[in-house]
Design a protein around this motif. Structure first.
Motif, mmCIF file in Angstrom:
data_model
loop_
_atom_site.group_PDB
_atom_site.id
_atom_site.type_symbol
_atom_site.label_atom_id
_atom_site.label_comp_id
_atom_site.label_asym_id
_atom_site.label_seq_id
_atom_site.Cartn_x
_atom_site.Cartn_y
_atom_site.Cartn_z
ATOM 1 N N MET A 1 6.546 4.531 4.075
ATOM 2 C CA MET A 1 5.351 4.980 4.792
ATOM 3 C C MET A 1 5.635 6.253 5.590
ATOM 4 S SD MET A 1 2.826 2.984 4.039
ATOM 5 C CE MET A 1 1.640 3.245 5.354
ATOM 6 N N LYS B 1 1.884 -0.953 13.838
ATOM 7 C CA LYS B 1 0.526 -0.680 13.361
ATOM 8 C C LYS B 1 0.163 -1.532 12.150
ATOM 9 C CE LYS B 1 -2.471 2.972 11.483
ATOM 10 N NZ LYS B 1 -2.571 4.404 11.128
ATOM 11 N N TYR B 2 1.052 -1.586 11.164
ATOM 12 C CA TYR B 2 0.721 -2.246 9.891
ATOM 13 C C TYR B 2 1.212 -3.691 9.801
ATOM 14 C CZ TYR B 2 -0.663 2.355 8.148
ATOM 15 O OH TYR B 2 -1.292 3.571 7.967
ATOM 16 N N TRP B 3 2.360 -3.988 10.418
ATOM 17 C CA TRP B 3 2.930 -5.331 10.278
ATOM 18 C C TRP B 3 2.803 -6.171 11.545
ATOM 19 C CZ3 TRP B 3 4.582 -1.271 7.359
ATOM 20 C CH2 TRP B 3 4.630 -1.486 5.975
ATOM 21 N N ARG C 1 -3.364 -4.702 4.255
ATOM 22 C CA ARG C 1 -3.047 -3.853 5.409
ATOM 23 C C ARG C 1 -3.573 -2.426 5.208
ATOM 24 N NH1 ARG C 1 0.848 -6.999 8.058
ATOM 25 N NH2 ARG C 1 1.874 -8.492 6.673
ATOM 26 N N ASN C 2 -4.445 -2.281 4.203
ATOM 27 C CA ASN C 2 -5.031 -0.964 3.872
ATOM 28 C C ASN C 2 -3.974 0.059 3.450
ATOM 29 O OD1 ASN C 2 -7.773 -1.685 4.352
ATOM 30 N ND2 ASN C 2 -7.383 -1.546 6.556
ATOM 31 N N ILE C 3 -2.953 -0.450 2.752
ATOM 32 C CA ILE C 3 -1.919 0.421 2.182
ATOM 33 C C ILE C 3 -2.097 0.403 0.670
ATOM 34 C CG2 ILE C 3 0.557 0.763 1.882
ATOM 35 C CD1 ILE C 3 0.948 -0.696 4.585
#
Length: 629
Positions: free
Chosen positions: A53, A10-12, A79-81
């Motif tokens: 996460m 999802k993120y990477w 990454r919206n983190i």
């Protein structure tokens, strides 16, 4: 599908973990203290980012590299983190505000340098945070036998007493057995699960090439391998010179060093990352956090400082697992030059003390003062004023930085000072005629009281943030105000900034750290001897590197410069020697002229010359020409 793999995808946007990332992550999720030795390109950051996460709370990341911290935070934010960093040069009130955000703002990552842990009140604030994992990056800095030892890292184990059930994850890309044991002991890791990935890179051919004409050899290499490449050089001047020489040969090139401003760095980096140029010529300021899989060739023009750095820098080639080359070019002067660059310029205690005192005087810091003050700094101007040798002074400042006495950031900056020279009513009139400038001008006036009476240094980044605009817009407004004679404007360029992390105490400060200076100087001497041994020893280059990192039962790689030369037929070599000897009967020639006239490789030329030199058949003159004795 596991939750960790879902997060990775999802993120990477990676389909699968690299070995042994998943095992490390699982160890952390079981709340085990973990030690991970992952060579360059092993993907260390994912090992703490993914489990953080999964867990509730915030991950504390301790790293000594300011540039890498900035890169990691920006990467996570893209990454919206939610990630945040406590960097140098910010006030205590700003730090309190950032830590409040961590406590109540649902942040997932807090990055800080180890020096922050020397402030007891920060440790107390950290204890109030819901920390789910403590990751120690560049963990070799914990060890006095590591190549970048920083005593501030020794404070990390203070967190261990409070966060008893929080897993610690120590990560490094280069550590010998001695350093590994030191890390585990100094961090007080409890029965850590240890993951060590071999340093072997089966697709990376290490070549050491002796040549008296390095640029000719570079041209040959880059013409034969036209893919993306890095050339590492010793100084900023060489970056520009080599890049321009490559362009003259129609080899597309750009350059990168610590003296470029942010815009130049981003522009040059983008050209290379997007394959708009083949080569980036760089100092060792380049590379941290860079992940470009298709680099075919990494060339070092001079001997690096140590094998740890060389392994990491050469290892930026071939991350796509295709055949790649790590090439070290050396000539007859390189060992002497390396000793002059790395050993003769090491500061002793007397010189270190003198630099520290003059540095405080330079910024007019009184005894007992200076804590947390930040100044723009130009190394050459400082050395000129006090008649200090530049390299030796830089090494002294780097040592003070590693000991957390100062924080030295090698980033180009512009010191901008302004003073309003017209009455406030005229400024109001100007804003009414230029409404697009009003927000920025109002922000400046609110932020800096007394700016009508005194020339005042302004922080364009802070103004841009407060005015919700860009730094470029701030600079445009300020420039226009000066053109219209509303302000005076002074711009001074600096190649770095210095933050003082302690009050000035002169001899007390230097005496406290002098024992580390002596150890550092011995270590650097031994490390340089190790890379000289690597360059000069007739043995498999991959095997020499792996032995340095304490790997056992190693077989020869078959693809390095030594292994390839060993495969050459002895009778063929004898013919080559005879051909070179016969050629020199007619005239004196350089190695390049011999290579060209006989249409043979550089390696064959060097082999034949070495045999003739050993047999005392030939000698070399002042014009680098070989002649019969």
């Amino acid at each position: 599908m596991s939750e960790t793999l879902q997060i990775l995808q999802k993120y990477w946007k990676h389909e699968n973990f690299r070995e042994p990332q998943e095992e490390i992550i699982n160890s952390v999720l079981k709340n085990k203290d973990t030690f991970a030795l992952l060579p360059t390109s092993g993907g260390k950051s994912v090992c703490y980012q993914v489990p953080a996460m999964v867990k509730e709370g915030i991950c504390l990341v301790i790293s000594p590299l300011i540039a890498l911290i900035k890169d990691q935070v920006q990467n996570l934010q893209s990454r919206n983190i939610k990630a945040i960093a406590l960097l140098g040069g910010i006030s205590q009130n700003e730090i309190i505000e950032l830590l409040d955000n961590c406590q109540f703002g649902n942040y997932k990552f807090l990055y800080l340098s180890p020096e922050r842990l020397q402030q007891d009140w920060i440790i107390e604030r950290l204890k109030q945070l819901p920390i789910n994992l403590i990751a120690i990056d560049e963990a070799h800095c914990v060890s006095q036998w590591g190549h970048d030892f920083r005593p501030a890292y020794l404070k990390i184990n203070l967190l261990k007493a409070h966060f008893k059930t929080t897993p610690f994850l120590a990560l490094t890309a280069s550590a010998t057995e001695r350093v590994q044991k030191d890390i585990i002991e100094n961090l007080a890791l409890e029965n850590p699960i240890v993951f060590k990935k071999s340093f072997a890179r089966e697709n990376l051919a290490y070549h050491v090439i002796n040549t008296e004409d390095k640029f000719h050899k570079i041209k040959q290499i880059l013409t034969k391998n036209p893919q993306s490449s890095i050339i590492y050089v010793r100084n900023r001047k060489s970056c520009i010179e080599i890049s321009n020489q490559l362009k003259a040969l129609n080899i597309s090139s750009t350059y990168f060093h610590g003296g470029l401003n942010i815009k130049e760095k981003d522009t040059n980096m983008a050209l290379w990352m997007q394959n708009k140029v083949q080569v980036i010529v760089a100092t060792n300021a380049f590379g941290m956090g860079i992940d470009k899989p298709d680099v075919k060739t990494v060339i070092h023009i001079q001997l690096p400082e140590n094998l740890e750095n060389y392994y990491q820098e050469a290892g930026r080639a071939g991350r796509n697992n295709e055949k790649a080359f790590g090439i070290l070019l050396i000539d007859s002067n390189d060992i002497k030059a390396a000793k002059n660059q790395f050993i003769s310029v090491l500061p002793d205690k007397t010189f270190l003390k003198e630099v520290y005192i003059k540095l405080n005087n330079y910024f007019q810091i009184a005894y007992g003062e200076g804590f947390n003050e930040t100044f723009s700094f130009n190394l050459n101007q400082f050395c000129t004023q006090y008649k200090f040798p530049v390299l030796k002074t830089y090494n002294a400042l780097q040592f003070l930085d590693r000991q957390a006495i100062i924080s030295l950031q090698n980033e180009f900056s512009e010191k901008i000072s302004i003073q309003f020279t017209t009455p406030s009513k005229e400024i109001i009139r100007y804003m009414s005629l230029n409404p697009h400038s009003e927000n920025i001008i109002t922000t400046i006036l609110r932020t800096y009281s007394g700016i009508f009476e005194l020339e005042t240094q302004i922080n364009t980044s802070l103004i841009a943030k407060k005015a919700n605009t860009t730094e470029d817009n701030v600079l445009k407004v300020v420039t226009n105000l000066e053109k219209e004679h509303y302000i005076t404007l002074q711009v001074q360029n600096n190649d770095s900034s210095i933050t003082f992390n302690e009050v000035r105490e002169d001899a007390l400060t230097i005496n406290r750290v002098s024992k580390f200076l002596e150890k550092q100087n011995d270590l650097k001497t031994n490390q340089l001897n190790s890379i000289i041994h690597y360059a000069k020893t007739n043995a498999c280059k991959s095997k020499l590197l792996l032995e340095y990192f304490d790997e056992k039962e190693i077989t020869e790689c078959g693809i390095c410069s030594f292994c390839i030369s060993k495969k050459n037929n002895k009778s063929t070599n004898s013919i080559l020697v005879e051909e070179v000897f016969h050629l020199l009967k007619h005239s004196n020639l350089t190695s390049r002229e011999i290579e060209s006239q006989l249409s043979i490789t550089t390696e064959d030329t060097i082999f034949a010359i070495q045999i003739l030199l050993e047999k005392d058949k030939i000698a070399i003159n002042n014009y680098n020409q070989y002649y019969l004795k």
